[in-house]
Design a protein around this motif. Structure first.
Motif, PDB file in Angstrom:
ATOM      1  N   GLU A 221       0.831  -1.206   0.000  1.00 17.10           N
ATOM      2  CA  GLU A 221       0.000   0.000   0.000  1.00 17.10           C
ATOM      3  C   GLU A 221       0.869   1.261   0.000  1.00 17.10           C
ATOM      4  O   GLU A 221       0.576   2.234  -0.683  1.00 17.10           O
ATOM      5  CB  GLU A 221      -0.898  -0.024   1.237  1.00 17.10           C
ATOM      6  CG  GLU A 221      -2.105   0.864   1.184  1.00 17.10           C
ATOM      7  CD  GLU A 221      -3.136   0.474   0.136  1.00 17.10           C
ATOM      8  OE1 GLU A 221      -3.290  -0.727  -0.179  1.00 17.10           O
ATOM      9  OE2 GLU A 221      -3.788   1.391  -0.399  1.00 17.10           O
ATOM     10  N   LEU A 222       1.944   1.214   0.778  1.00 17.60           N
ATOM     11  CA  LEU A 222       2.786   2.398   0.932  1.00 17.60           C
ATOM     12  C   LEU A 222       3.689   2.584  -0.284  1.00 17.60           C
ATOM     13  O   LEU A 222       3.673   3.637  -0.928  1.00 17.60           O
ATOM     14  CB  LEU A 222       3.655   2.253   2.197  1.00 17.60           C
ATOM     15  CG  LEU A 222       4.347   3.470   2.803  1.00 17.60           C
ATOM     16  CD1 LEU A 222       5.028   3.078   4.098  1.00 17.60           C
ATOM     17  CD2 LEU A 222       5.315   4.145   1.899  1.00 17.60           C
ATOM     18  N   VAL A 223       4.494   1.593  -0.583  1.00 14.98           N
ATOM     19  CA  VAL A 223       5.546   1.779  -1.592  1.00 14.98           C
ATOM     20  C   VAL A 223       5.040   1.491  -3.000  1.00 14.98           C
ATOM     21  O   VAL A 223       5.223   2.309  -3.908  1.00 14.98           O
ATOM     22  CB  VAL A 223       6.772   0.902  -1.278  1.00 14.98           C
ATOM     23  CG1 VAL A 223       7.852   1.137  -2.319  1.00 14.98           C
ATOM     24  CG2 VAL A 223       7.310   1.221   0.108  1.00 14.98           C
ATOM     25  N   SER A 224       4.406   0.337  -3.203  1.00 12.84           N
ATOM     26  CA  SER A 224       3.972  -0.018  -4.571  1.00 12.84           C
ATOM     27  C   SER A 224       3.028   1.044  -5.126  1.00 12.84           C
ATOM     28  O   SER A 224       3.189   1.513  -6.256  1.00 12.84           O
ATOM     29  CB  SER A 224       3.276  -1.378  -4.597  1.00 12.84           C
ATOM     30  OG  SER A 224       4.138  -2.397  -4.155  1.00 12.84           O
ATOM     31  N   LYS A 225       2.048   1.418  -4.327  1.00  9.60           N
ATOM     32  CA  LYS A 225       1.066   2.380  -4.852  1.00  9.60           C
ATOM     33  C   LYS A 225       1.669   3.775  -4.967  1.00  9.60           C
ATOM     34  O   LYS A 225       1.248   4.567  -5.820  1.00  9.60           O
ATOM     35  CB  LYS A 225      -0.184   2.371  -3.981  1.00  9.60           C
ATOM     36  CG  LYS A 225      -0.947   1.049  -4.138  1.00  9.60           C
ATOM     37  CD  LYS A 225      -2.289   1.066  -3.470  1.00  9.60           C
ATOM     38  CE  LYS A 225      -2.986  -0.276  -3.686  1.00  9.60           C
ATOM     39  NZ  LYS A 225      -4.289  -0.353  -3.022  1.00  9.60           N
ATOM     40  N   LEU A 226       2.645   4.082  -4.167  1.00  2.00           N
ATOM     41  CA  LEU A 226       3.341   5.362  -4.308  1.00  2.00           C
ATOM     42  C   LEU A 226       4.123   5.379  -5.616  1.00  2.00           C
ATOM     43  O   LEU A 226       4.069   6.363  -6.376  1.00  2.00           O
ATOM     44  CB  LEU A 226       4.282   5.577  -3.120  1.00  2.00           C
ATOM     45  CG  LEU A 226       5.127   6.840  -3.130  1.00  2.00           C
ATOM     46  CD1 LEU A 226       4.250   8.090  -3.172  1.00  2.00           C
ATOM     47  CD2 LEU A 226       6.042   6.884  -1.908  1.00  2.00           C
ATOM     48  N   VAL A 227       4.811   4.298  -5.893  1.00  4.31           N
ATOM     49  CA  VAL A 227       5.578   4.213  -7.145  1.00  4.31           C
ATOM     50  C   VAL A 227       4.635   4.319  -8.346  1.00  4.31           C
ATOM     51  O   VAL A 227       4.964   4.959  -9.353  1.00  4.31           O
ATOM     52  CB  VAL A 227       6.388   2.893  -7.177  1.00  4.31           C
ATOM     53  CG1 VAL A 227       6.961   2.627  -8.546  1.00  4.31           C
ATOM     54  CG2 VAL A 227       7.497   2.935  -6.140  1.00  4.31           C
ATOM     55  N   MET A 228       3.457   3.725  -8.238  1.00  7.40           N
ATOM     56  CA  MET A 228       2.492   3.828  -9.345  1.00  7.40           C
ATOM     57  C   MET A 228       2.073   5.282  -9.558  1.00  7.40           C
ATOM     58  O   MET A 228       1.926   5.744 -10.684  1.00  7.40           O
ATOM     59  CB  MET A 228       1.268   2.967  -9.047  1.00  7.40           C
ATOM     60  CG  MET A 228       1.526   1.478  -9.210  1.00  7.40           C
ATOM     61  SD  MET A 228       0.006   0.504  -9.234  1.00  7.40           S
ATOM     62  CE  MET A 228      -0.051  -0.151  -7.607  1.00  7.40           C
ATOM     63  N   ARG A 229       1.900   6.016  -8.482  1.00  4.45           N
ATOM     64  CA  ARG A 229       1.528   7.427  -8.602  1.00  4.45           C
ATOM     65  C   ARG A 229       2.655   8.243  -9.229  1.00  4.45           C
ATOM     66  O   ARG A 229       2.406   9.185  -9.992  1.00  4.45           O
ATOM     67  CB  ARG A 229       1.202   8.016  -7.222  1.00  4.45           C
ATOM     68  CG  ARG A 229      -0.077   7.533  -6.595  1.00  4.45           C
ATOM     69  CD  ARG A 229      -1.311   8.154  -7.253  1.00  4.45           C
ATOM     70  NE  ARG A 229      -1.338   9.594  -7.132  1.00  4.45           N
ATOM     71  CZ  ARG A 229      -1.881  10.263  -6.109  1.00  4.45           C
ATOM     72  NH1 ARG A 229      -2.402   9.597  -5.091  1.00  4.45           N
ATOM     73  NH2 ARG A 229      -1.890  11.582  -6.090  1.00  4.45           N
TER      74      ARG A 229
END
Lengths: 183, 293
Positions: free
Chosen positions: A60-68
């Motif tokens: 939730e923190l890193v993967s979705k941040l990288v997607m953003r």
């Protein structure tokens, strides 16, 4: 070289980050910092206060941040710093499952978390050594055609490992893009 | 009503299906208002692993929710009673039914040298409970996992991750509360391993997936379980990795995974096998992780 912002330190309850809700809250904190920062900067995200992050939180923190970062936050970059082995393990696992990558830095060594094709990794390392890279550089370094080199650099830019800086006029006319390594 | 005698001496993943079938079959015609007590006789049981224990807890809770009078006859063997006591079983089920043949007080006695409690029965109701379980595993079991199973800090992190993920599923998907426990064992050939048992009485995997994919309600339970193990198939968009990562870690540690939901149990040890179980609410999971080679 890309500008480097003040590190953003993450904290968790007793040094632990767990669950998707917590991951979402920390991610939104980081996004707020990124949104208020100028483009073409790198935000170090400091995990020195974190002893453990579970998989759900890492996703939730890193993967979705990288997607953003590859969509509405394009032009901003992050590097994760001071990751313990355990923390790095779950973050890397989350990134791999999403086929994403992210930079991690500790003791001045930079590492790519997640799964990256070896040729792309070599190209990124060349960019880091030189401090900048163009498609023409890849012709010399890897024997690629300009178009293939350009595609490779675009891919690395989409993955957040290179930042497209500016165009340069070439000797025989035309322009090519200069890419800077995120570090 | 006659006592329901549990003939199997061992309660673990392969035999709990039979436990559910025996009990639920026996009570199928009994009205909740019945004055006659429901009596489950475990006197012949001489081994209960974490999965057996969490399933037994939920069975007791299920009976306690449905019937006014339920009793559990504890195993005759004192060492088994001591183990149950040490794991906090008496406290977990006390509110649901009466215990008979209790010869060991809650708090228990010494366990056999071949086993070691890594985590007693612990309720999971809120997100904070998941954090607490993870913290307990990291703080209390790190040395044991390092010394007994040869785990590095990274391996301990993965161990805690597995437990955390399966507990998160209780909170995120079951719409119920659950219970978890962990035990370390030494097999006859000297190999050490840990078993994690997690169980809830929630809506089950099929109903959880159907919240987002209504057509899943028409699927057999085995198909719902198989889909839940796939990447990116979840009740919630942008999720669906938890059970997948658990199955990956289990494979890395030469372990096994059993997931029971609805009327089916999936058993994965190198290969996947489907086992018909008896319909029982909720989801129950057993995870075995072996020592490092």
């Amino acid at each position: 070289m890309l500008g480097r912002l003040e590190p953003h330190k993450i904290s968790g309850q007793r040094g632990m980050l767990h669950g998707r809700e917590k991951g979402r809250l920390v991610r939104e904190d980081i996004i707020r910092v990124l949104e208020s920062s100028p483009a073409d900067t790198v935000l170090p995200v400091d995990f020195s206060g974190i002893a453990f992050i579970d998989f759900s939180c890492a996703d939730e923190l890193v993967s979705k941040l990288v997607m953003r970062l590859s969509t509405d936050l394009a032009g901003r970059h992050i590097v994760l710093t001071n990751l313990s082995e355990e923390v790095q393990e779950n973050i890397a696992a989350a990134l791999e499952l999403r086929q994403l990558v992210c930079l991690a830095e500790s003791d001045r060594a930079v590492k790519v978390l997640g799964r990256l094709h070896p040729e792309l990794l070599k190209t990124y390392e060349v960019a880091r050594k030189r401090g900048r890279i163009t498609a023409r550089d890849l012709v010399g370094a890897f024997g690629l055609r300009i178009s293939a080199g350009s595609n490779r650099l675009t891919k690395l830019s989409q993955l957040g490992l290179l930042a497209r800086a500016h165009g340069e006029a070439m000797e025989r006319g035309g322009r090519h893009y200069v890419y800077l390594p995120v570090q | 009503m006659n006592p329901i005698v549990i003939a199997t001496p061992t309660l673990h993943a392969p035999t709990v299906d039979g436990l559910f079938g025996t009990v639920l079959g026996a009570i199928s015609g009994v009205r909740p208002s019945s004055r006659a007590p429901i009596i489950i006789d475990l006197s012949r049981v001489n081994f209960i692993d974490p999965y057996g224990m969490v399933c037994l807890c939920q069975l007791c809770r299920h009976l306690g929710n449905r019937f006014r009078h339920s009793r559990l006859v504890l195993p005759d063997r004192l060492d088994v009673q001591a183990y149950l006591a040490r794991m906090g079983f008496f406290d977990q089920v006390a509110g649901h039914l009466n215990l008979e043949n209790q010869q060991v007080s809650a708090g228990g006695g010494r366990l056999p040298a071949s086993s070691e409690v890594l985590l007693e029965l612990t309720s999971v109701r809120r997100q904070e409970d998941v954090l607490e379980v993870t913290r307990l595993i990291l703080d209390r079991t790190r040395v044991i996992l390092r010394e007994q199973l040869g785990y590095s800090d990274r391996d301990v992190g993965k161990f805690a991750t597995v437990i955390g993920e399966v507990c998160h599923n209780i909170h995120d998907h079951s719409e119920d509360e659950g219970v978890v426990c962990v035990q370390r064992y030494t097999s006859r050939d000297g190999r050490k391993y840990a078993i994690i048992g997690v169980a809830d009485l929630g809506i089950g995997i099929r109903a959880s997936l159907a919240k987002r994919f209504p057509h899943v309600n028409d699927w057999p339970h085995y198909l719902a379980i198989a889909s839940a193990l796939r990447k990116d198939f979840s009740r919630y968009p942008d999720r669906g990795l938890g059970l997948y990562i658990i199955s990956q870690i289990v494979g890395q540690y030469h372990g096994s995974l059993d997931i029971r939901s609805g009327d089916t149990r999936l058993s994965v040890k190198q290969r996947a096998r489907w086992v018909q179980s008896s319909p029982f609410p909720g989801t129950q999971v057993s995870i075995r992780l072996s020592q490092k080679e």
